[in-house]
Design an enzyme around this catalytic site. Sequence first.
Site, PDB file in Angstrom:
ATOM      1  CE  LYS A  13      -5.268  14.518 -24.620  1.00 17.88           C
ATOM      2  NZ  LYS A  13      -6.391  14.564 -23.651  1.00 17.88           N
ATOM      3  NE  ARG A 127     -11.042  22.497 -21.578  1.00 12.16           N
ATOM      4  CZ  ARG A 127     -10.622  21.410 -22.220  1.00 12.16           C
ATOM      5  NH1 ARG A 127      -9.332  21.184 -22.354  1.00 12.16           N
ATOM      6  NH2 ARG A 127     -11.493  20.562 -22.711  1.00 12.16           N
ATOM      7  NE  ARG A 160     -12.454  21.824 -25.997  1.00 10.50           N
ATOM      8  CZ  ARG A 160     -11.483  20.906 -25.992  1.00 10.50           C
ATOM      9  NH1 ARG A 160     -10.238  21.283 -25.776  1.00 10.50           N
ATOM     10  NH2 ARG A 160     -11.745  19.635 -26.191  1.00 10.50           N
ATOM     11  NE  ARG A 171     -14.226  15.987 -24.824  1.00 12.08           N
ATOM     12  CZ  ARG A 171     -13.851  16.998 -24.052  1.00 12.08           C
ATOM     13  NH1 ARG A 171     -14.752  17.760 -23.458  1.00 12.08           N
ATOM     14  NH2 ARG A 171     -12.576  17.248 -23.877  1.00 12.08           N
TER      15      ARG A 171
HETATM   16  P1  AP5 Z   1      -6.134  20.617 -20.632  1.00 17.18           P
HETATM   17  O1  AP5 Z   1      -4.648  20.739 -20.646  1.00 17.18           O
HETATM   18  O2  AP5 Z   1      -6.922  21.549 -21.469  1.00 17.18           O
HETATM   19  O3  AP5 Z   1      -6.549  19.071 -20.891  1.00 17.18           O
HETATM   20  P2  AP5 Z   1      -6.465  18.162 -22.181  1.00 17.18           P
HETATM   21  O4  AP5 Z   1      -5.993  16.822 -21.770  1.00 17.18           O
HETATM   22  O5  AP5 Z   1      -5.713  18.864 -23.275  1.00 17.18           O
HETATM   23  O6  AP5 Z   1      -8.000  18.088 -22.491  1.00 17.18           O
HETATM   24  P3  AP5 Z   1      -8.827  18.197 -23.836  1.00 17.18           P
HETATM   25  O7  AP5 Z   1     -10.258  18.309 -23.413  1.00 17.18           O
HETATM   26  O8  AP5 Z   1      -8.318  19.284 -24.735  1.00 17.18           O
HETATM   27  O9  AP5 Z   1      -8.528  16.821 -24.463  1.00 17.18           O
HETATM   28  P4  AP5 Z   1      -9.361  16.073 -25.473  1.00 17.18           P
HETATM   29  O10 AP5 Z   1      -8.420  14.963 -25.795  1.00 17.18           O
HETATM   30  O11 AP5 Z   1     -10.715  15.704 -25.053  1.00 17.18           O
HETATM   31  O12 AP5 Z   1      -9.627  17.176 -26.590  1.00 17.18           O
HETATM   32  P5  AP5 Z   1      -8.997  17.446 -28.036  1.00 17.18           P
HETATM   33  O13 AP5 Z   1      -8.929  18.891 -28.213  1.00 17.18           O
HETATM   34  O14 AP5 Z   1      -7.802  16.604 -28.279  1.00 17.18           O
HETATM   35  O15 AP5 Z   1      -6.614  20.739 -19.099  1.00 17.18           O
HETATM   36  C1  AP5 Z   1      -7.990  20.718 -18.753  1.00 17.18           C
HETATM   37  C2  AP5 Z   1      -8.263  21.773 -17.657  1.00 17.18           C
HETATM   38  O16 AP5 Z   1      -7.600  21.371 -16.445  1.00 17.18           O
HETATM   39  C3  AP5 Z   1      -7.741  23.178 -17.984  1.00 17.18           C
HETATM   40  O17 AP5 Z   1      -8.643  24.132 -17.508  1.00 17.18           O
HETATM   41  C4  AP5 Z   1      -6.402  23.271 -17.210  1.00 17.18           C
HETATM   42  O18 AP5 Z   1      -6.143  24.605 -16.812  1.00 17.18           O
HETATM   43  C5  AP5 Z   1      -6.689  22.366 -16.010  1.00 17.18           C
HETATM   44  N1  AP5 Z   1      -5.498  21.650 -15.532  1.00 17.18           N
HETATM   45  C6  AP5 Z   1      -4.520  21.070 -16.281  1.00 17.18           C
HETATM   46  N2  AP5 Z   1      -3.595  20.484 -15.495  1.00 17.18           N
HETATM   47  C7  AP5 Z   1      -4.020  20.668 -14.213  1.00 17.18           C
HETATM   48  C8  AP5 Z   1      -3.496  20.295 -12.921  1.00 17.18           C
HETATM   49  N3  AP5 Z   1      -2.370  19.600 -12.799  1.00 17.18           N
HETATM   50  N4  AP5 Z   1      -4.197  20.633 -11.825  1.00 17.18           N
HETATM   51  C9  AP5 Z   1      -5.352  21.333 -11.942  1.00 17.18           C
HETATM   52  N5  AP5 Z   1      -5.888  21.746 -13.116  1.00 17.18           N
HETATM   53  C10 AP5 Z   1      -5.232  21.414 -14.242  1.00 17.18           C
HETATM   54  O19 AP5 Z   1     -10.143  16.829 -28.964  1.00 17.18           O
HETATM   55  C11 AP5 Z   1     -11.421  17.426 -29.076  1.00 17.18           C
HETATM   56  C12 AP5 Z   1     -12.251  16.695 -30.108  1.00 17.18           C
HETATM   57  O20 AP5 Z   1     -11.607  16.771 -31.398  1.00 17.18           O
HETATM   58  C13 AP5 Z   1     -12.450  15.188 -29.883  1.00 17.18           C
HETATM   59  O21 AP5 Z   1     -13.526  14.938 -29.008  1.00 17.18           O
HETATM   60  C14 AP5 Z   1     -12.709  14.696 -31.311  1.00 17.18           C
HETATM   61  O22 AP5 Z   1     -14.030  14.987 -31.718  1.00 17.18           O
HETATM   62  C15 AP5 Z   1     -11.766  15.563 -32.136  1.00 17.18           C
HETATM   63  N6  AP5 Z   1     -10.441  14.937 -32.294  1.00 17.18           N
HETATM   64  C16 AP5 Z   1      -9.255  15.403 -31.809  1.00 17.18           C
HETATM   65  N7  AP5 Z   1      -8.260  14.575 -32.121  1.00 17.18           N
HETATM   66  C17 AP5 Z   1      -8.806  13.530 -32.807  1.00 17.18           C
HETATM   67  C18 AP5 Z   1      -8.289  12.341 -33.380  1.00 17.18           C
HETATM   68  N8  AP5 Z   1      -6.980  12.031 -33.293  1.00 17.18           N
HETATM   69  N9  AP5 Z   1      -9.152  11.505 -34.003  1.00 17.18           N
HETATM   70  C19 AP5 Z   1     -10.462  11.801 -34.109  1.00 17.18           C
HETATM   71  N10 AP5 Z   1     -11.038  12.903 -33.575  1.00 17.18           N
HETATM   72  C20 AP5 Z   1     -10.206  13.769 -32.928  1.00 17.18           C
END
Ligand code: AP5
Length: 214
Positions: A13, A127, A160, A171
Site C-alpha cells: 500500500k 523490508r 520496523r 497484524r
Molecule cells: P509496503 O509498501 O511497505 O507495504 P504496506 O502495505 O504499506 O505495508 P505496511 O506494513 O506499512 O502496512 P500496515 O497496514 O501493516 O502498516 P501501517 O503503517 O498502515 O511494502 C512492504 C515491502 O514489500 C517493502 O519492503 C516493499 O519494498 C516491498 N514491496 C512492495 N511491493 C512489492 C512488489 N510488487 N514486489 C516485491 N516487493 C514489494 O500501520 C502500522 C500500525 O499502525 C498498525 O499495526 C496499527 O497499530 C497502527 N494503525 C495504522 N492505521 C491504523 C488505523 N486506521 N486504525 C488503527 N490503528 C492503525
Amino acid sequence: MRLILLGPPGAGKGTQASILTKHFGMPHVSTGDIFRANIARGTPLGLKAKAILDSGELVPDEITIGIVRDRLAEPDAEPGFLLDGFPRTIPQAEALGRILDDLGRPLDRVLELQVDPEEIVRRLSGRRICRTCGHVWHLEFEPPTVEDVCDRDGGVLYQREDDEPETVRTRLRVYVEQTKPLIGYYADHGLLTTIPAVGSVDDISQRLIETLES
Ligand code: AP5
Ligand code: ZN
C-alpha cells in the site's frame, strides 16, 4: 479523486500510494506514517501509540478517526486524497462516510490490493527503511547497493519493530478479524475494485493507474 487503498500488511500500500500520489498530484494520508512520525517526535499521541504499534494491535478508533478528520479538513485534501491504512474497522469506515458527507465530498473508489499470505511474510521480513529519507527498500526485491545503506542519501536502513515475525502474525490476525470485512462493506457500496498485487512494483502501479484512468 478521493481514494482508499485497502489491503493486508505488506501488500504494498505504502509503495503504491507514493507512486499514485506523485502521478495524480494528491496528498498521501497514511495513518501508520502519522503515528510513526508522532512516535519519533515523542508527542503525547506518539507516547500513547508506541506500545500499540509495537504489539501489532490497532490504535483505538476514536483517536484514529479524529486524526483523519483533521487531516482531511486541510486545504490540500480538498481536491482529493489517497487514504493508506485507513479505514481499518467498520466503525472507522462509517465515521469516514460521515466526515465526507459533512464535507460534501463523497468517496470515488476503494482499491483493494490482493496478495497471498506467503508473499506478505516475504515482503515484510525483507523490508528496510531509510532513517534519513524514509524510502522503503527490500533485501530481495529492491536491495540497496551497500547493505543497510540508502542509495539515495547514504542514510542508515532500519527494520520496523512491528515487522518481527511474531508481531506480523498478530497484524495478519487483526487484519482478518477487523479490516477484511471492509471488502464486503465497500463492495456493497459499489465502490470496490480488486487489483492483483502480484508482479513487480511497476506492473502493479500500471494496473492501478489504468484502472483509475479508465
Ligand atoms: P509496503 O509498501 O511497505 O507495504 P504496506 O502495505 O504499506 O505495508 P505496511 O506494513 O506499512 O502496512 P500496515 O497496514 O501493516 O502498516 P501501517 O503503517 O498502515 O511494502 C512492504 C515491502 O514489500 C517493502 O519492503 C516493499 O519494498 C516491498 N514491496 C512492495 N511491493 C512489492 C512488489 N510488487 N514486489 C516485491 N516487493 C514489494 O500501520 C502500522 C500500525 O499502525 C498498525 O499495526 C496499527 O497499530 C497502527 N494503525 C495504522 N492505521 C491504523 C488505523 N486506521 N486504525 C488503527 N490503528 C492503525
Ligand atoms: Zn534515504
